[in-house]
Every structure is written in C-alpha cells, then in structure tokens.
Design a protein around this motif. Structure first.
Motif, short mmCIF file in Angstrom:
data_model
loop_
_atom_site.label_atom_id
_atom_site.label_comp_id
_atom_site.label_asym_id
_atom_site.label_seq_id
_atom_site.Cartn_x
_atom_site.Cartn_y
_atom_site.Cartn_z
N LYS A 1 -11.71 4.79 7.52
CA LYS A 1 -12.68 5.89 7.45
C LYS A 1 -13.69 5.73 8.58
O LYS A 1 -14.18 4.63 8.83
CB LYS A 1 -13.40 5.89 6.09
CG LYS A 1 -14.37 7.05 5.90
CD LYS A 1 -14.95 7.04 4.49
CE LYS A 1 -15.90 8.19 4.26
NZ LYS A 1 -16.43 8.21 2.87
N GLU B 1 -10.46 10.28 7.92
CA GLU B 1 -9.86 9.27 7.05
C GLU B 1 -8.36 9.17 7.31
O GLU B 1 -7.69 10.17 7.54
CB GLU B 1 -10.08 9.64 5.58
CG GLU B 1 -11.54 9.75 5.19
CD GLU B 1 -11.74 10.27 3.77
OE1 GLU B 1 -12.86 10.14 3.25
OE2 GLU B 1 -10.77 10.82 3.19
N LYS C 1 -6.78 4.87 0.66
CA LYS C 1 -7.49 5.05 1.93
C LYS C 1 -7.55 3.72 2.67
O LYS C 1 -7.94 2.70 2.11
CB LYS C 1 -8.90 5.56 1.65
CG LYS C 1 -9.67 6.05 2.85
CD LYS C 1 -11.09 6.45 2.47
CE LYS C 1 -11.06 7.51 1.39
NZ LYS C 1 -12.42 7.87 0.92
N SER D 1 1.04 4.08 -2.99
CA SER D 1 0.56 5.42 -2.65
C SER D 1 1.34 6.52 -3.35
O SER D 1 0.90 7.67 -3.39
CB SER D 1 0.63 5.64 -1.13
OG SER D 1 1.96 5.83 -0.68
N PRO E 1 -3.34 7.93 -3.97
CA PRO E 1 -3.63 7.80 -2.54
C PRO E 1 -4.47 6.56 -2.24
O PRO E 1 -5.39 6.24 -3.00
CB PRO E 1 -4.40 9.09 -2.21
CG PRO E 1 -4.03 10.04 -3.29
CD PRO E 1 -3.81 9.21 -4.52
N GLN F 1 0.82 -1.21 0.00
CA GLN F 1 0.00 0.00 0.00
C GLN F 1 0.86 1.26 0.00
O GLN F 1 0.56 2.23 -0.70
CB GLN F 1 -0.92 0.00 1.22
CG GLN F 1 -2.03 -1.04 1.16
CD GLN F 1 -2.85 -1.08 2.43
OE1 GLN F 1 -2.31 -0.94 3.52
NE2 GLN F 1 -4.15 -1.25 2.29
N THR G 1 -5.05 7.81 5.27
CA THR G 1 -4.71 7.51 3.88
C THR G 1 -3.20 7.40 3.72
O THR G 1 -2.44 8.18 4.30
CB THR G 1 -5.23 8.63 2.96
OG1 THR G 1 -6.64 8.78 3.16
CG2 THR G 1 -4.97 8.32 1.50
N TRP G 2 -2.77 6.42 2.92
CA TRP G 2 -1.39 6.41 2.46
C TRP G 2 -1.29 7.37 1.28
O TRP G 2 -2.03 7.25 0.30
CB TRP G 2 -0.96 5.02 1.99
CG TRP G 2 -0.56 4.08 3.08
CD1 TRP G 2 -1.27 3.02 3.57
CD2 TRP G 2 0.67 4.12 3.83
NE1 TRP G 2 -0.56 2.39 4.57
CE2 TRP G 2 0.63 3.04 4.75
CE3 TRP G 2 1.78 4.96 3.81
CZ2 TRP G 2 1.66 2.79 5.63
CZ3 TRP G 2 2.82 4.71 4.70
CH2 TRP G 2 2.76 3.63 5.59
N ALA G 3 -0.40 8.36 1.36
CA ALA G 3 -0.21 9.33 0.28
C ALA G 3 1.27 9.65 0.15
O ALA G 3 1.90 10.09 1.12
CB ALA G 3 -1.01 10.60 0.54
#
Length: 221
Positions: A16, A26, A13, A7, A11, A3, A28-30
């Motif tokens: 949530k 949320e 998620k 990312s 992104p 993941q 999130t991996w970004a």
C-alpha cells in the motif's frame, strides 16, 4: 505461495502506498491473482482486465495481431498490455503513456512491466502527449481514471477529434468509461454524437462489469 492460496478465501493486501496523483495504491492477492487497486476501484487486472479484454475481442484478435503500433493512454499496472502480449500474442510496438510515475514503479516491481521489450513507457500527461505526438496508430486505448473519476478533457470534442486524427486507416479507438449516474449516460451519448459519421463508425458496449461502458470507434476512410 501461501498468500496466493489464502486469497481464494479472503483478499490479502501485500502493498500500500500513497501516490500524489492516484492517492492510495494497493497491490492485493485476490482469487489467486495479483491486482492493482485505488482506494475505491480496480486499476489493473481483475475486473478491469476482463473489461478491456472484452473490448479487444470485439475489435478482433486477428485484426490486432496484424497491427504495427498501439497507443495506451493510462497504463496503471499494465493488465491490457499483458492481454495484448501474452493472450493475443501481439508482436508490434506498444507506447504506454502514464502520468503517475509511482504506479509505473509498482507495475515494474509486482507485474514485471519493464520486462516487455516491445513496450515504451512515457511519463506524461495524456492530453499533452496527444497534442505532441507525430505518430499514427492502429489502435488507441483510453483507460484514464483518477480513482472513480474521469478527467473532463477526455470527453471534450477537441480531444476526441485529436485522438481520431491520430488513427491510421481502419484504426480503432477503445475507450473505457464509467457510468455511475444518468449524467454519465448523457455524457457518453453526447460524445458519440460528436464523432464524424462520414469518417468513423462508433458503437457502445454498455454495462460491462456493472458500471463500465466501452466506446469503440473505427476509422473507415
């Protein structure tokens, strides 16, 4: 972790939740890092961490390392706490005040906030806490948002006066604000104009990450 790698492309998620106070939260991996977001804005890590890091750098990392007690109003995922502890290597006490217990649970689960021994988390309304506390602080960080809105009380002269009264000599306030229209510009200028110039210096660091403006206040006597 797959993941995390993906990312960098898009992104991802991973969590949530609906919160009574913050509505949608949320995780999130970004771009290879975990970030905490509300429905419409970044709450912790990502751009917010860069914004507050810029403010702390303006105050001075060496000055911060010499401080004894920092107050954070609005903890969210705790990105500024990680900056203080991991990057600046601040060793003193941190008191974090957060009204949303759901966010603290998420911060503990995904960002290991509960592993920071020098951190005390208080679940309380920031306004009420500021009225009740008997402590004085070297640095007060104000980072309170409800999605993209900021509570009106943050800009009232009574609250700003109380905040300034909690500073030790040569203590600082670092106030993160959002500028979305001209009314917000007027609001911030009014806020600065009401600070007692005989006791405090103040300055604005405008247009950081497009919509944020930092206000820095220092007690000079």
């Amino acid at each position: 972790m797959i993941q995390k790698l993906f990312s960098y492309i898009i992104p991802i998620k991973i969590f949530k939740k609906k919160s009574e106070r913050s509505k949608i939260i949320e995780v999130t991996w970004a771009n290879g890092e975990l970030v905490l977001d509300s429905e419409n804005t970044n709450y912790s890590y990502g751009s917010l961490q860069r914004i507050l890091r810029y403010g702390l750098r303006n105050i001075g990392y060496d000055a911060i390392r010499k401080m004894d007690h920092i107050l954070l109003l609005g903890v969210a995922g705790g990105s500024v706490i990680k900056t203080l502890v991991d990057e600046i290597e601040y060793k003193g006490k941190i008191t974090g005040v957060e009204i949303d217990s759901d966010i603290i649970q998420i911060a503990n689960q995904y960002f290991n906030l509960d592993q920071i021994k020098q951190l005390e988390i208080v679940i309380d309304d920031a306004f009420e806490f500021v009225l009740k506390t008997k402590n004085k602080y070297d640095l007060i960080i104000i980072d309170i948002f409800e999605d993209i809105k900021m509570p009106n009380f943050l800009f009232e002269s009574f609250f700003s006066g109380r905040i300034c009264s909690l500073l030790k000599n040569h203590g600082f306030v670092l106030f993160n604000t959002m500028i979305l229209d001209e009314a917000h510009n007027v609001r911030n200028k009014k806020y600065i104009s009401e600070i007692n110039a005989e006791l405090f210096t103040s300055k604005m660091l405008p247009r950081i990450e497009v919509h944020n403006e930092l206000i820095i206040i220092e007690k000079v006597s």
